[in-house]
Design a protein around this motif. Structure first.
Motif, PDB file in Angstrom:
ATOM      1  N   GLY B  24       0.667  -1.597  -0.196  1.00  0.00           N
ATOM      2  CA  GLY B  24      -0.004  -0.033   0.010  1.00  0.00           C
ATOM      3  C   GLY B  24       0.648   1.350   0.022  1.00  0.00           C
ATOM      4  N   ALA B  25       1.726   1.097   0.888  1.00  0.00           N
ATOM      5  CA  ALA B  25       2.497   2.106   1.296  1.00  0.00           C
ATOM      6  C   ALA B  25       3.450   2.476  -0.558  1.00  0.00           C
ATOM      7  CB  ALA B  25       3.948   2.342   1.943  1.00  0.00           C
ATOM      8  N   GLY B  26       3.872   1.780  -1.166  1.00  0.00           N
ATOM      9  CA  GLY B  26       4.551   2.200  -2.045  1.00  0.00           C
ATOM     10  C   GLY B  26       3.387   2.653  -3.235  1.00  0.00           C
ATOM     11  N   ILE B  27       2.945   1.900  -3.491  1.00  0.00           N
ATOM     12  CA  ILE B  27       1.204   2.604  -4.261  1.00  0.00           C
ATOM     13  C   ILE B  27       1.607   4.538  -4.027  1.00  0.00           C
ATOM     14  CG2 ILE B  27      -0.888   2.506  -4.968  1.00  0.00           C
ATOM     15  CD1 ILE B  27      -0.779   0.037  -5.069  1.00  0.00           C
ATOM     16  N   VAL B  28       0.860   4.139  -2.808  1.00  0.00           N
ATOM     17  CA  VAL B  28       0.950   5.689  -2.603  1.00  0.00           C
ATOM     18  C   VAL B  28       1.828   6.580  -2.410  1.00  0.00           C
ATOM     19  CG1 VAL B  28       1.143   5.735   0.146  1.00  0.00           C
ATOM     20  CG2 VAL B  28      -0.663   7.047  -0.617  1.00  0.00           C
ATOM     21  N   PHE B  29       3.031   6.169  -2.612  1.00  0.00           N
ATOM     22  CA  PHE B  29       4.514   6.839  -2.852  1.00  0.00           C
ATOM     23  C   PHE B  29       3.703   7.209  -3.805  1.00  0.00           C
ATOM     24  CE2 PHE B  29       8.748   7.449  -3.931  1.00  0.00           C
ATOM     25  CZ  PHE B  29       8.855   8.195  -2.626  1.00  0.00           C
ATOM     26  N   VAL B  30       4.430   6.756  -4.654  1.00  0.00           N
ATOM     27  CA  VAL B  30       4.087   6.213  -7.098  1.00  0.00           C
ATOM     28  C   VAL B  30       3.221   8.030  -6.365  1.00  0.00           C
ATOM     29  CG1 VAL B  30       3.403   5.822  -8.776  1.00  0.00           C
ATOM     30  CG2 VAL B  30       4.736   4.389  -7.081  1.00  0.00           C
ATOM     31  N   LEU B  31       1.558   7.339  -6.252  1.00  0.00           N
ATOM     32  CA  LEU B  31       1.046   8.490  -6.573  1.00  0.00           C
ATOM     33  C   LEU B  31       0.811  10.263  -5.835  1.00  0.00           C
ATOM     34  CD1 LEU B  31      -2.102   8.922  -7.485  1.00  0.00           C
ATOM     35  CD2 LEU B  31      -2.851   8.305  -4.872  1.00  0.00           C
ATOM     36  N   TYR B  32       1.281   9.519  -4.660  1.00  0.00           N
ATOM     37  CA  TYR B  32       2.179  11.332  -4.177  1.00  0.00           C
ATOM     38  C   TYR B  32       3.206  11.934  -5.405  1.00  0.00           C
ATOM     39  CZ  TYR B  32       3.892  14.974  -0.724  1.00  0.00           C
ATOM     40  OH  TYR B  32       4.118  15.553  -0.734  1.00  0.00           O
ATOM     41  N   VAL B  33       4.155  10.893  -6.053  1.00  0.00           N
ATOM     42  CA  VAL B  33       5.513  11.969  -6.696  1.00  0.00           C
ATOM     43  C   VAL B  33       4.377  11.715  -7.947  1.00  0.00           C
ATOM     44  CG1 VAL B  33       7.374  11.382  -8.186  1.00  0.00           C
ATOM     45  CG2 VAL B  33       7.464  10.203  -5.502  1.00  0.00           C
ATOM     46  N   LEU B  34       3.260  11.170  -8.535  1.00  0.00           N
ATOM     47  CA  LEU B  34       2.676  12.147  -9.819  1.00  0.00           C
ATOM     48  C   LEU B  34       2.197  13.170  -9.647  1.00  0.00           C
ATOM     49  CD1 LEU B  34       1.480   8.477 -11.422  1.00  0.00           C
ATOM     50  CD2 LEU B  34       3.055   9.797 -11.816  1.00  0.00           C
ATOM     51  N   LEU B  35       1.595  13.270  -8.690  1.00  0.00           N
ATOM     52  CA  LEU B  35       0.604  13.967  -8.035  1.00  0.00           C
ATOM     53  C   LEU B  35       1.645  15.555  -7.897  1.00  0.00           C
ATOM     54  CD1 LEU B  35      -2.037  13.649  -5.828  1.00  0.00           C
ATOM     55  CD2 LEU B  35      -1.928  14.823  -7.668  1.00  0.00           C
ATOM     56  N   TYR B  36       3.037  15.031  -7.526  1.00  0.00           N
ATOM     57  CA  TYR B  36       3.620  16.485  -6.851  1.00  0.00           C
ATOM     58  C   TYR B  36       3.726  16.906  -8.946  1.00  0.00           C
ATOM     59  CZ  TYR B  36       6.347  19.541  -4.427  1.00  0.00           C
ATOM     60  OH  TYR B  36       6.661  20.703  -3.281  1.00  0.00           O
ATOM     61  N   ALA B  37       4.416  15.986  -9.926  1.00  0.00           N
ATOM     62  CA  ALA B  37       5.135  16.114 -10.389  1.00  0.00           C
ATOM     63  C   ALA B  37       3.489  17.375 -11.846  1.00  0.00           C
ATOM     64  CB  ALA B  37       4.705  15.545 -12.226  1.00  0.00           C
ATOM     65  N   GLY B 266      -3.498   4.725   2.649  1.00  0.00           N
ATOM     66  CA  GLY B 266      -1.993   4.511   3.284  1.00  0.00           C
ATOM     67  C   GLY B 266      -1.258   2.982   2.645  1.00  0.00           C
ATOM     68  N   GLY B 267      -3.077   2.312   2.426  1.00  0.00           N
ATOM     69  CA  GLY B 267      -2.515   0.724   2.788  1.00  0.00           C
ATOM     70  C   GLY B 267      -3.023  -0.089   4.004  1.00  0.00           C
ATOM     71  N   THR B 268      -2.802   0.528   5.035  1.00  0.00           N
ATOM     72  CA  THR B 268      -3.160  -0.126   5.506  1.00  0.00           C
ATOM     73  C   THR B 268      -4.702  -0.818   5.777  1.00  0.00           C
ATOM     74  OG1 THR B 268      -1.440   1.158   7.321  1.00  0.00           O
ATOM     75  CG2 THR B 268      -3.658  -0.112   8.418  1.00  0.00           C
ATOM     76  N   SER B 269      -4.900  -2.206   6.264  1.00  0.00           N
ATOM     77  CA  SER B 269      -6.286  -2.865   5.987  1.00  0.00           C
ATOM     78  C   SER B 269      -7.245  -2.126   7.269  1.00  0.00           C
ATOM     79  CB  SER B 269      -6.023  -4.198   6.231  1.00  0.00           C
ATOM     80  OG  SER B 269      -7.629  -4.552   6.311  1.00  0.00           O
ATOM     81  N   LEU B 270      -8.847  -1.799   7.146  1.00  0.00           N
ATOM     82  CA  LEU B 270      -8.763  -1.166   7.965  1.00  0.00           C
ATOM     83  C   LEU B 270      -9.357  -2.835   9.087  1.00  0.00           C
ATOM     84  CD1 LEU B 270     -11.324   0.975   6.947  1.00  0.00           C
ATOM     85  CD2 LEU B 270      -9.363   1.522   7.806  1.00  0.00           C
ATOM     86  N   SER B 271      -9.244  -3.855   8.272  1.00  0.00           N
ATOM     87  CA  SER B 271      -9.918  -4.924   9.007  1.00  0.00           C
ATOM     88  C   SER B 271      -8.761  -5.780   9.357  1.00  0.00           C
ATOM     89  CB  SER B 271     -10.318  -6.061   8.424  1.00  0.00           C
ATOM     90  OG  SER B 271      -9.412  -6.548   7.560  1.00  0.00           O
ATOM     91  N   GLY B 272      -7.636  -5.290   9.377  1.00  0.00           N
ATOM     92  CA  GLY B 272      -6.097  -5.036  10.993  1.00  0.00           C
ATOM     93  C   GLY B 272      -6.042  -6.076  10.258  1.00  0.00           C
TER      94      GLY B 272
END
Lengths: 524, 332
Positions: B24-37, B266-272
């Motif tokens: 999850g964190a990897g995906i959101v990191f890529v997303l952040y970089v794209l958005l920043y671009a 951020g990729g954390t499962s709400l079911s724990g």
């Protein structure tokens, strides 16, 4: 299923008592799970614990492991009183358990699972990844499981390896007593386990071995304690007891229950077929074929997890079979769900297993719960009045001998027995001609059981058909016109009328003596 | 970089870029970089140190709040008290300002203590009395909001100057100081993760029964998760006060939903049992960056919520689809 002729070749150790338990009692509410259970485990012996479903084996295991505290009675471990308050406390005293329902964490690595709850420490008191891996690898190597990567996430392992990890963890934590609860359920090859059990007993470990596979028990164990209805019936030398003796101890010398169904057995044999299943397979089920006739009560007997749940849920339309056909009144049907199952042919209604979660709507009155499936016929202009509801429910409550005065109570406040009566009344109220009853008397008292039996018998006499699973054999003996035993997802054997006998059923339940029955009964 | 994968530290031994990306964190990191671009293309000043500092300052309170929430979510719980603690600590900062660096330290200690106490109450209610987490923390949230109103009944007050100036400044003219607080939280997490308690968090979240049969004290783990989370919310309230320089008894309310959104993003499962704190921080940063991007793209701020929600759904769908493609088992 060849069983060895001779007794086990296990050298019994010093002959010193490792653990003795005395008059243990444990009740959950009104249900007594274990009463006056007593047993003595010797150091260096493999001791079997035998009993039917619900005999109290699991509760006893939980008490030994510190998961559950007994209400009364005491245990002595190596000469000192033993009353563990938690699983860690039990481990600290040298007692460890491999549980039947594996107690492993899918999201952690194999090594972490093996070492929980405390991992090796590295820099500054932090857990050391390398140390954990190393320690895990050493444990796996010690037990000949080098093929398992200690760093792999547990969920990536096949079921058999997960079971091995569970067993190895118990070995690691056990110093005096090792409890193995159905350890071979997922193991195709038992040699690995047997070798390590023998190695442990040679060093003086006492092993309590729980299995429904008698051939395994005979190969490994020297003595067996039989539990029935929560009581320890006897402890026997396995070399001196025949299978028949053991089955008899498991079920007891109960007088044969009056077979009220016996007379009508012959009549149903030629009645038209209402439900026909052929070649059904999927998940645990393998090539299941049978027919249910009009007016027939067909019992299913099986140990836990032999496919009965899948069978019932498939017939109720809750799951789709991988292959095979279901025909209702001679027409092949693909059942899409319980409401669809109600509509096909004469209708199929399902009484689910879990009363609390799948059955009752606890906030509503018993009357509302009963008339739920027939609400449209009770309502006027789309509105339902309490009085109409009650009137409509009375008739159905009568069929299950449920007292009228309970109808207006919220069903959640009623006893388990009355809840079950209301649910049975509900499936009957649907008007379905075929009922699927999954363990209809589970956890209800004796009086309620009789009412439920009567309701089922009456339903069948009026031309309805019933397929029921029961975890209690006497119930099947008493009620069923015909009985099929499921074992390993297959119909292992079949009994008709007077042949339905508890001891024969017990043998078939654990996979004994089914072959010739199968041939004679003509089921594939 | 093991922290970016969802659980086990041993993965350090063999880096798996694919695994990093599918976490999850990897995906959101890529997303952040794209958005920043995109942000940089819309707004050339995006790459300047002052704009970046501004963005970080804006994101920090939510990032820290989401980090706290992650602790509870990982143990398969919910903690609504995040909104209450932030409101309460914010009004305390505005009504009782403590001047100077030492005063700031005192304020920080008060915020952490308040959060810790609320967390302990939550832990007592949920772990020991076994109340439903959502109901128990709803109650503590309401109590905290009420207390905040008693202390300050309308927006106002002044946060100490030292706090509001120094903590929104840059170190050596480049490093946003507020970012250092996030870094501190991350470091504390990386240490905590490698304790028995930290592993217990994942164990309890995945299967409470199995965890307790493995010898883990479920009560202790749950209690610790709530106390830790409460203290981190206190820190979030402290940072928010530095940011806004004033008090508002309702200042925590927007954080309730956004904190959960950041955790899920951020990729954390709400079911724990699955995910991590760093993903939540990146998730929070992404939600805040999205606001900026939309603003500089000339989109009315009324549309922000819609975009945030859509991005959240897309990230989760993309994450599970990608995980399926690469054969990793999705969350239970």
């Amino acid at each position: 299923m060849q069983e060895p002729v001779s007794g086990p070749a296990v050298p019994v150790g010093a002959g010193e008592v490792a653990l003795s338990i005395e008059a243990i009692r444990k009740a959950y509410g009104a249900t007594v799970a274990v009463e006056k259970a007593a047993m003595t485990l010797m150091a260096g012996e493999v001791h079997a614990l035998l009993g039917e479903n619900g005999a109290g084996k699991s509760t006893l295991v939980k008490i030994l492991s510190g998961v559950v505290r007994p209400d009364a009675g005491g245990m002595v471990l190596k000469g000192r009183p033993y009353a563990p308050t938690s699983i860690s406390a039990a481990r600290a005293e040298g007692v460890a358990t491999a549980f039947q329902e594996l107690s492993l964490l899918p999201n952690l690595s194999v090594a972490e699972n093996l070492l929980l709850p405390r991992l090796p420490k590295g820099v500054a008191g932090m857990t050391s990844a390398a140390g954990t891996w190393q320690a895990g690898a050493e444990i796996l190597a010690r037990y000949g499981l080098d093929h398992i990567d200690p760093g792999a996430a547990l969920e990536s392992l096949p079921l058999a390896d997960r079971q091995r990890v569970e067993i190895v963890r118990a070995f690691v934590n056990a110093r005096h007593v090792l409890v193995l609860d159905e350890p071979t359920a997922a193991l195709a090859d038992t040699q690995w386990l047997f070798d390590h059990v023998r190695a442990a007993t040679a060093k003086g470990m006492a092993v309590l071995y729980i299995s429904h596979r008698l051939s395994e028990v005979r190969a490994l164990c020297s003595r067996a304690t039989v539990l029935r209805n929560g009581r320890s019936i006897a402890t026997v030398e396995l070399s001196a007891a025949t299978d028949g003796d053991i089955f008899e101890m498991m079920v007891g010398r109960r007088g044969h229950a009056a077979r009220r169904a016996a007379t009508s057995t012959a009549a149903t044999l030629n009645a038209p077929v209402v439900l026909s299943v052929s070649g059904m397979a999927g998940d645990t089920l393998k090539d299941v074929s049978f027919e249910l006739r009009k007016g027939e009560i067909l019992g299913i007997a099986a140990l836990e997890g032999q496919g009965q749940r899948e069978l019932f849920r498939t017939l109720a339309g809750l799951r789709q079979p991988a292959s095979g056909t279901i025909s209702v009144d001679g027409v092949a049907q693909a059942l899409r769900g319980p409401s669809h199952a109600l509509r096909v042919g004469g209708g199929i209604a399902y009484l689910p297993e879990e009363r609390k979660t799948e059955g009752i709507l606890s906030g509503l009155s018993a009357a509302s719960n009963i008339v739920l499936p027939i609400l449209p016929s009770v309502s006027k202009a789309g509105l339902v009045s309490g009085r109409n509801e009650r009137a409509a429910s009375e008739e159905h409550a009568q069929r299950v001998e449920m007292s009228q005065r309970y109808l207006s109570f919220p069903i959640g406040d009623l006893s388990g027995g009355n809840q079950q009566k209301a649910l049975l009344a509900r499936v009957m109220a649907t008007g379905a001609q075929t009922l699927l009853l999954f363990d209809p008397t589970r956890g209800v008292d004796v009086g309620t059981k009789q009412s439920i039996y009567a309701a089922i018998s009456n339903f069948a006499e009026q031309g309805g058909s019933v397929l029921f699973y029961s975890s209690e054999l006497p119930e099947i003996v008493q009620l069923a016109h015909r009985c099929m035993v499921l074992y390993g997802g297959r119909i292992f054997s079949e009994f008709t009328g007077e042949d339905i006998d508890e001891q024969a059923l017990v043998a078939a339940l654990i996979g004994h003596g089914g072959a010739e029955r199968r041939a004679s009964a003509g089921v594939h | 970089m093991a922290s970016l994968t969802h659980s086990t530290p041993h993965r350090m031994r063999r880096a798996q870029p694919m695994k990093l990306l599918t976490s999850g964190a990897g995906i959101v990191f890529v997303l952040y970089v794209l958005l920043y671009a995109i942000y940089a293309s819309l707004q050339p000043s995006a790459l300047s140190s002052s704009t970046f500092t501004n963005l970080v300052n804006n994101s920090v309170p939510l990032a820290i709040a989401a980090a706290g929430e992650t602790l509870v979510v990982l143990s398969r719980g919910f903690d609504l008290s995040v909104a209450g603690v932030i409101s309460l600590t914010n009004v305390l900062m505005a009504v009782y300002p403590q001047e100077g660096p030492f005063g700031a330290l005192v304020s920080l200690a008060i915020c952490l203590a308040v959060g810790g106490i609320v967390g302990a109450v939550n832990g007592w209610l949920v772990a020991i009395l076994r109340l439903q987490a959502i109901a128990a923390t709803l109650a503590t949230m309401i109590v905290c909001q009420g207390l905040a109103l008693v202390i300050l009944d309308a927006p106002g007050g002044m946060v100490a100057d030292w706090v509001s100036y120094e903590l929104t400044d840059r170190l050596f003219g480049v490093l946003p100081i507020s970012g250092l607080f996030v870094l501190a939280v991350v470091l504390a997490w990386l240490v905590f993760k490698r304790t028995n308690l930290g592993l217990g968090l994942y164990a309890v979240g995945a299967d409470e029964q199995a965890a307790s049969l493995s010898g883990i004290s479920v009560i202790k783990v749950r209690f610790a998760a709530f106390v830790g989370a409460g203290m981190i919310y206190g820190l979030a309230g402290f940072m928010l006060s530095a940011q806004t320089a004033t008090g508002n008894p309702n200042s925590g309310t927007p954080f309730l939903m956004l904190a959960f959104a950041a955790v899920a993003l951020g990729g954390t499962s709400l079911s724990g049992g699955r995910g991590g704190l760093i993903g939540s921080i990146l998730g929070a940063a992404t939600l805040m960056l999205l606001q900026k991007v939309l603003f500089s793209g000339g989109v009315s701020s009324f549309y922000t919520g819609i975009f945030q929600g859509v991005v959240l759904v897309l990230a989760i769908v993309f994450g599970s689809a990608f995980a399926r493609l690469t054969g990793r088992r999705t969350t239970a």
